[in-house]
Design a protein around this motif. Structure first.
Motif, PDB file in Angstrom:
ATOM      1  N   GLU A  56       0.848  -1.191   0.000  1.00 40.14           N
ATOM      2  CA  GLU A  56       0.000   0.000   0.000  1.00 40.14           C
ATOM      3  C   GLU A  56       0.881   1.238   0.000  1.00 40.14           C
ATOM      4  O   GLU A  56       1.969   1.244   0.572  1.00 40.14           O
ATOM      5  CB  GLU A  56      -0.932   0.014   1.215  1.00 40.14           C
ATOM      6  N   GLU A  57       0.388   2.278  -0.663  1.00 42.29           N
ATOM      7  CA  GLU A  57       1.137   3.526  -0.731  1.00 42.29           C
ATOM      8  C   GLU A  57       0.224   4.697  -0.359  1.00 42.29           C
ATOM      9  O   GLU A  57      -0.997   4.593  -0.463  1.00 42.29           O
ATOM     10  CB  GLU A  57       1.720   3.730  -2.129  1.00 42.29           C
ATOM     11  N   ASP A  58       0.831   5.779   0.071  1.00 41.46           N
ATOM     12  CA  ASP A  58       0.082   6.984   0.380  1.00 41.46           C
ATOM     13  C   ASP A  58      -0.500   7.579  -0.892  1.00 41.46           C
ATOM     14  O   ASP A  58       0.045   7.389  -1.992  1.00 41.46           O
ATOM     15  CB  ASP A  58       0.975   8.030   1.050  1.00 41.46           C
ATOM     16  N   VAL A  59      -1.606   8.323  -0.730  1.00 43.19           N
ATOM     17  CA  VAL A  59      -2.232   9.046  -1.836  1.00 43.19           C
ATOM     18  C   VAL A  59      -2.229  10.523  -1.469  1.00 43.19           C
ATOM     19  O   VAL A  59      -2.687  10.896  -0.384  1.00 43.19           O
ATOM     20  CB  VAL A  59      -3.679   8.577  -2.079  1.00 43.19           C
ATOM     21  N   LYS A  60      -1.696  11.334  -2.352  1.00 38.77           N
ATOM     22  CA  LYS A  60      -1.681  12.785  -2.161  1.00 38.77           C
ATOM     23  C   LYS A  60      -2.555  13.393  -3.250  1.00 38.77           C
ATOM     24  O   LYS A  60      -2.287  13.209  -4.442  1.00 38.77           O
ATOM     25  CB  LYS A  60      -0.253  13.319  -2.253  1.00 38.77           C
ATOM     26  N   ILE A  61      -3.599  14.108  -2.823  1.00 41.18           N
ATOM     27  CA  ILE A  61      -4.499  14.752  -3.776  1.00 41.18           C
ATOM     28  C   ILE A  61      -4.120  16.222  -3.854  1.00 41.18           C
ATOM     29  O   ILE A  61      -4.034  16.908  -2.831  1.00 41.18           O
ATOM     30  CB  ILE A  61      -5.968  14.579  -3.341  1.00 41.18           C
ATOM     31  N   VAL A  62      -3.881  16.692  -5.076  1.00 41.89           N
ATOM     32  CA  VAL A  62      -3.476  18.075  -5.289  1.00 41.89           C
ATOM     33  C   VAL A  62      -4.501  18.777  -6.167  1.00 41.89           C
ATOM     34  O   VAL A  62      -5.208  18.134  -6.949  1.00 41.89           O
ATOM     35  CB  VAL A  62      -2.075  18.160  -5.931  1.00 41.89           C
ATOM     36  N   ALA A  63      -4.584  20.093  -6.040  1.00 44.89           N
ATOM     37  CA  ALA A  63      -5.504  20.858  -6.879  1.00 44.89           C
ATOM     38  C   ALA A  63      -5.065  20.787  -8.336  1.00 44.89           C
ATOM     39  O   ALA A  63      -5.880  20.645  -9.243  1.00 44.89           O
ATOM     40  CB  ALA A  63      -5.570  22.309  -6.414  1.00 44.89           C
ATOM     41  N   ALA A  64      -3.761  20.875  -8.553  1.00 43.90           N
ATOM     42  CA  ALA A  64      -3.202  20.820  -9.907  1.00 43.90           C
ATOM     43  C   ALA A  64      -1.760  20.336  -9.820  1.00 43.90           C
ATOM     44  O   ALA A  64      -1.085  20.545  -8.808  1.00 43.90           O
ATOM     45  CB  ALA A  64      -3.264  22.193 -10.564  1.00 43.90           C
ATOM     46  N   TYR A  65      -1.288  19.732 -10.884  1.00 41.08           N
ATOM     47  CA  TYR A  65       0.084  19.229 -10.883  1.00 41.08           C
ATOM     48  C   TYR A  65       1.109  20.347 -10.836  1.00 41.08           C
ATOM     49  O   TYR A  65       2.250  20.140 -10.442  1.00 41.08           O
ATOM     50  CB  TYR A  65       0.330  18.346 -12.110  1.00 41.08           C
ATOM     51  N   ALA A  66       0.708  21.552 -11.204  1.00 44.36           N
ATOM     52  CA  ALA A  66       1.627  22.679 -11.188  1.00 44.36           C
ATOM     53  C   ALA A  66       2.179  22.941  -9.788  1.00 44.36           C
ATOM     54  O   ALA A  66       3.272  23.489  -9.635  1.00 44.36           O
ATOM     55  CB  ALA A  66       0.937  23.932 -11.724  1.00 44.36           C
ATOM     56  N   GLU A  67       1.444  22.543  -8.748  1.00 43.25           N
ATOM     57  CA  GLU A  67       1.897  22.778  -7.379  1.00 43.25           C
ATOM     58  C   GLU A  67       2.840  21.690  -6.870  1.00 43.25           C
ATOM     59  O   GLU A  67       3.300  21.753  -5.743  1.00 43.25           O
ATOM     60  CB  GLU A  67       0.706  22.940  -6.438  1.00 43.25           C
ATOM     61  N   VAL A  68       3.141  20.699  -7.711  1.00 41.98           N
ATOM     62  CA  VAL A  68       4.005  19.587  -7.301  1.00 41.98           C
ATOM     63  C   VAL A  68       5.322  19.675  -8.065  1.00 41.98           C
ATOM     64  O   VAL A  68       5.327  19.760  -9.294  1.00 41.98           O
ATOM     65  CB  VAL A  68       3.323  18.223  -7.612  1.00 41.98           C
ATOM     66  N   PRO A  69       6.452  19.669  -7.352  1.00 38.21           N
ATOM     67  CA  PRO A  69       7.740  19.684  -8.060  1.00 38.21           C
ATOM     68  C   PRO A  69       7.856  18.479  -8.997  1.00 38.21           C
ATOM     69  O   PRO A  69       7.447  17.369  -8.650  1.00 38.21           O
ATOM     70  CB  PRO A  69       8.782  19.584  -6.927  1.00 38.21           C
ATOM     71  N   SER A  70       8.407  18.694 -10.171  1.00 31.63           N
ATOM     72  CA  SER A  70       8.524  17.610 -11.153  1.00 31.63           C
ATOM     73  C   SER A  70       9.361  16.451 -10.610  1.00 31.63           C
ATOM     74  O   SER A  70       9.129  15.297 -10.966  1.00 31.63           O
ATOM     75  CB  SER A  70       9.104  18.109 -12.466  1.00 31.63           C
ATOM     76  N   SER A  71      10.308  16.737  -9.721  1.00 35.84           N
ATOM     77  CA  SER A  71      11.106  15.659  -9.141  1.00 35.84           C
ATOM     78  C   SER A  71      10.238  14.725  -8.293  1.00 35.84           C
ATOM     79  O   SER A  71      10.499  13.540  -8.228  1.00 35.84           O
ATOM     80  CB  SER A  71      12.234  16.242  -8.279  1.00 35.84           C
ATOM     81  N   GLU A  72       9.196  15.258  -7.684  1.00 36.72           N
ATOM     82  CA  GLU A  72       8.279  14.440  -6.895  1.00 36.72           C
ATOM     83  C   GLU A  72       7.402  13.584  -7.811  1.00 36.72           C
ATOM     84  O   GLU A  72       7.084  12.449  -7.498  1.00 36.72           O
ATOM     85  CB  GLU A  72       7.400  15.344  -6.027  1.00 36.72           C
ATOM     86  N   LEU A  73       6.996  14.129  -8.946  1.00 39.19           N
ATOM     87  CA  LEU A  73       6.143  13.387  -9.878  1.00 39.19           C
ATOM     88  C   LEU A  73       6.893  12.259 -10.557  1.00 39.19           C
ATOM     89  O   LEU A  73       6.322  11.229 -10.845  1.00 39.19           O
ATOM     90  CB  LEU A  73       5.572  14.328 -10.941  1.00 39.19           C
ATOM     91  N   GLY A  74       8.154  12.429 -10.823  1.00 39.30           N
ATOM     92  CA  GLY A  74       8.927  11.398 -11.484  1.00 39.30           C
ATOM     93  C   GLY A  74       8.938  10.088 -10.718  1.00 39.30           C
ATOM     94  O   GLY A  74       9.053   9.028 -11.291  1.00 39.30           O
ATOM     95  N   ASP A  75       8.795  10.178  -9.401  1.00 39.23           N
ATOM     96  CA  ASP A  75       8.769   8.967  -8.557  1.00 39.23           C
ATOM     97  C   ASP A  75       7.352   8.444  -8.395  1.00 39.23           C
ATOM     98  O   ASP A  75       7.135   7.457  -7.737  1.00 39.23           O
ATOM     99  CB  ASP A  75       9.332   9.271  -7.171  1.00 39.23           C
ATOM    100  N   ASN A  76       6.394   9.118  -8.959  1.00 35.36           N
ATOM    101  CA  ASN A  76       4.980   8.816  -8.781  1.00 35.36           C
ATOM    102  C   ASN A  76       4.638   7.458  -9.285  1.00 35.36           C
ATOM    103  O   ASN A  76       4.860   6.934 -10.234  1.00 35.36           O
ATOM    104  CB  ASN A  76       4.158   9.890  -9.466  1.00 35.36           C
TER     105      ASN A  76
END
Length: 155
Positions: free
Chosen positions: A135-155
């Motif tokens: 199981e993994e955590d789920v982070k809900i964001v308003a938009a991907y623009a608020e998430v650093p691209s380095s964080e998304l790459g591990d998504n």
């Protein structure tokens, strides 16, 4: 960790509620290698069952053709459980064939299928590789623009 935007989260919940009492299913795709779950694709449950979901071979072929044409990959594979908790069944585990996919399960038991329901919803994400469920955590964001691209790459 699965990072998902609010609109996609809402679309998955709406699909699960709409198809209840049958299981809902589909995928969310994104640009290859981006980790961004951007394009919501509900897929009809060919089994039309409250306890089992299945993509038809035709629907699955069409999804994969679209992925190829758009240079996308499946980021999320989702389905609902209508009477049980949001945890992968033996069948779910055996059929998990996308090692890079986040497997999301939404439970619509206990009234969560109702559009007016305002209680907690079980929306859980897992990685399933070689029969091992994590199981993994789920982070809900308003938009991907608020998430650093380095964080998304591990998504």
């Amino acid at each position: 960790m699965l990072i998902i935007d609010q609109a996609t989260y809402d679309a998955i919940l709406a699909h699960a509620r709409r198809d209840h009492p049958d299981e809902a299913c589909g995928v969310v795709t994104g640009p290859e290698g981006s980790g961004r779950a951007e394009r919501f694709i509900p897929v009809p449950n060919a089994a039309m069952s409250p306890t089992y979901y299945e993509f038809s071979s035709e629907d699955l072929l069409q999804v994969h053709k679209d992925l190829w044409d758009r240079d996308e990959e499946i980021v999320v594979t989702y389905h609902s459980h209508t009477a049980t908790e949001a945890y992968p069944s033996r069948t779910d585990i055996a059929r998990a064939e996308e090692p890079n996919s986040h497997y999301v399960i939404v439970s619509t038991r206990d009234g969560a299928e109702q559009q007016s329901y305002d209680g907690p919803v079980e929306f859980r994400s897992y990685r399933i590789v070689d029969g091992v469920v994590t199981e993994e955590d789920v982070k809900i964001v308003a938009a991907y623009a608020e998430v650093p691209s380095s964080e998304l790459g591990d998504n």
